[in-house]
Each structure stands twice: as structure tokens, then as C-alpha cells.
Design an enzyme around this catalytic site. Structure first.
Site, PDB file in Angstrom:
ATOM      1  N   HIS A   1      43.934  42.260  47.532  1.00  0.00           N
ATOM      2  CA  HIS A   1      43.293  41.111  48.174  1.00  0.00           C
ATOM      3  C   HIS A   1      43.081  40.002  47.157  1.00  0.00           C
ATOM      4  CE1 HIS A   1      42.348  44.079  51.306  1.00  0.00           C
ATOM      5  NE2 HIS A   1      42.202  43.054  52.106  1.00  0.00           N
TER       6      HIS A   1
ATOM      7  N   LYS B   1      37.312  38.577  46.734  1.00  0.00           N
ATOM      8  CA  LYS B   1      36.799  39.706  47.517  1.00  0.00           C
ATOM      9  C   LYS B   1      35.841  40.538  46.672  1.00  0.00           C
ATOM     10  CE  LYS B   1      38.236  43.297  50.761  1.00  0.00           C
ATOM     11  NZ  LYS B   1      37.362  42.745  51.804  1.00  0.00           N
TER      12      LYS B   1
END
Length: 246
Positions: free
Chosen positions: A133, A137
């Protein structure tokens, strides 16, 4: 009468996409909350509420959904067992769609993972999950990765807690244990979301991969879930139910 959909966290990146998708679906945007806004008023004035905020608000929002009799679409990740229990309690009174990921493709990935795990014995096939990600995040493994692990465990007739998780391997770890599911979390750049499930045996490897290129797919799925949930009895649902696979 069109469905009035409220959005918790409307000022964020996902909130803006959700607002656009509510309009695209022909529903009415009932309003939204920011960091310090009154969530009670949002639930009172909506027919359904979509919540993509964070785990810290999940318990309070679930209670508000139950108090006002409003369906709740919950996409926050990283919930504790206590928070998940509060969501399940609210689902006794109202429909709650709680999903690690609202992409239809990920829902299908979960379904395939469960079916494959049911026929690939853990004594022969190690299950490893790799996800990547964007650098902002804050939780790892991601909620989607954990959901994928739960699907594998479910296919093997157990829970993820019973099977066990191996993550953050470092140093002299010794040989891999048989049974636990491995997790590796990568972070960098602006990757929306990539997840790969690998079943690794001595004679073959089988990989399932899903890549998201646009966060809009999550917003579209969440609005679809809200329209679906508004017609359902109380209960705890996920995207496989929304897609007719449950």
C-alpha cells in the site's frame, strides 16, 4: 423516494469519492461529518450511513446506527475484537455491512481463496500473503490481507486465530512452521492496494493477485452496499452477500 445516504468522514479522500458515487447512483447525499462534527445528527438525518473513518470511531458509530435504526456500511480496518463485538451487537438491531474491502474483485478473491484452501492441505501447501500500500497507510497487515487470511483459514475449517499468523520475520527464525499463514506488508509511494495469496508446495506454486488502480472502486462498492442494505433485515453482512454470493 430516494435513499438518503450519510457519509462519516466526508472531508477525506474517500469521503469525496463517496459523495460523487452517491450522486452517480441516484441517491441523495444526506450530509457528512468531519473530525469534530456531530455524528448523532448524521445518523438521525440519514437512511443509511457509510463509515470509512477509523477503528476508533467504529464502536460509537455502531451504537448510533442501532439507536437510530439506520443501516451501517463499515469500511474501517484494524478493529479490535472488542470493537468487532460492538459491531456484531449493533447488527442484531440493524443491517451492518462490514467488509475489509468493498471492491467486487476482492470479494471474489476471498471466495476463491476459501475454495482453494479447502482442497489444498496445509501440510503440503503453505499459505503466504503479500500486500503493498501507499506510504501513508498506518496499519499492517492491511484489513484486506487479514480478510484474505481469514478466508484461507475458513476454507481449512478453522479461524485465523486458531491457525496463527507469521509476520515480520527477521533474523534467524528457524524453519517455517506448518499451518500458520504468513503475512508480508510492503509500504511505499502511492500504491492504492495490491494483494497476492500464494499457496506454495514442494512441486508447485499457485498465486492469486488483485490490484486496485483507483480508490473509486471502493466508493462504488460501498454505495452499492448501502442501497442493498436498506432493503435487508438486521444482520451482519459483507460484500459476498451484497454480490449475491452469500
Amino acid at each position: 423516494m430516494t435513499l438518503r445516504i450519510g457519509i462519516a468522514g466526508i472531508s477525506g479522500r474517500m469521503g469525496r469519492l463517496l459523495s460523487e458515487e452517491v450522486a452517480a447512483a441516484g441517491a441523495t447525499l444526506a450530509g457528512g461529518t468531519g473530525r469534530n462534527d456531530d455524528a448523532e445528527a448524521l445518523f438521525a438525518g440519514s437512511d443509511a450511513v457509510i463509515d470509512f473513518t477509523n477503528a476508533a470511531t467504529a464502536e460509537a458509530h455502531a451504537a448510533l446506527a442501532a439507536r437510530h435504526g439506520r443501516p451501517l456500511i463499515l469500511g474501517s480496518s484494524g478493529l479490535s475484537s472488542t470493537q468487532e463485538a460492538a459491531v456484531a451487537e449493533a447488527a442484531r438491531s440493524v443491517p451492518v455491512v462490514y467488509a475489509a474491502n468493498f471492491s467486487p474483485g476482492v470479494a471474489l478473491l476471498f471466495a476463491m481463496a476459501e475454495r482453494m484452501a479447502a482442497v489444498l492441505p496445509p501440510e503440503q501447501y503453505d499459505a503466504e500473503i503479500v500486500e503493498m500500500h501507499h506510504r501513508q497507510k498506518v496499519d499492517a497487515p492491511s484489513g484486506t490481507a487479514i480478510g484474505l487470511g481469514r478466508a484461507v483459514a475458513r476454507g481449512r475449517g478453522r479461524t485465523l486465530e486458531e491457525v496463527g499468523m507469521e509476520s515480520g520475520r527477521d533474523g534467524h527464525t528457524g524453519p517455517r512452521a506448518t499451518g500458520p499463514i504468513g503475512f508480508a506488508a510492503l509500504r511505499g509511494g502511492q500504491v492504492v492496494g495490491e494483494h497476492t495469496l500464494l499457496f506454495a508446495a514442494g512441486s508447485e506454486h499457485i498465486a492469486l493477485t488483485h490490484r486496485s488502480f483507483d480508490r473509486r472502486v471502493y466508493a462504488t462498492g460501498a454505495v452499492r452496499a448501502a442501497l442493498w442494505a436498506a432493503k435487508q433485515p438486521p444482520g451482519l453482512y459483507d460484500m459476498k452477500h451484497v454480490l449475491g454470493m452469500g
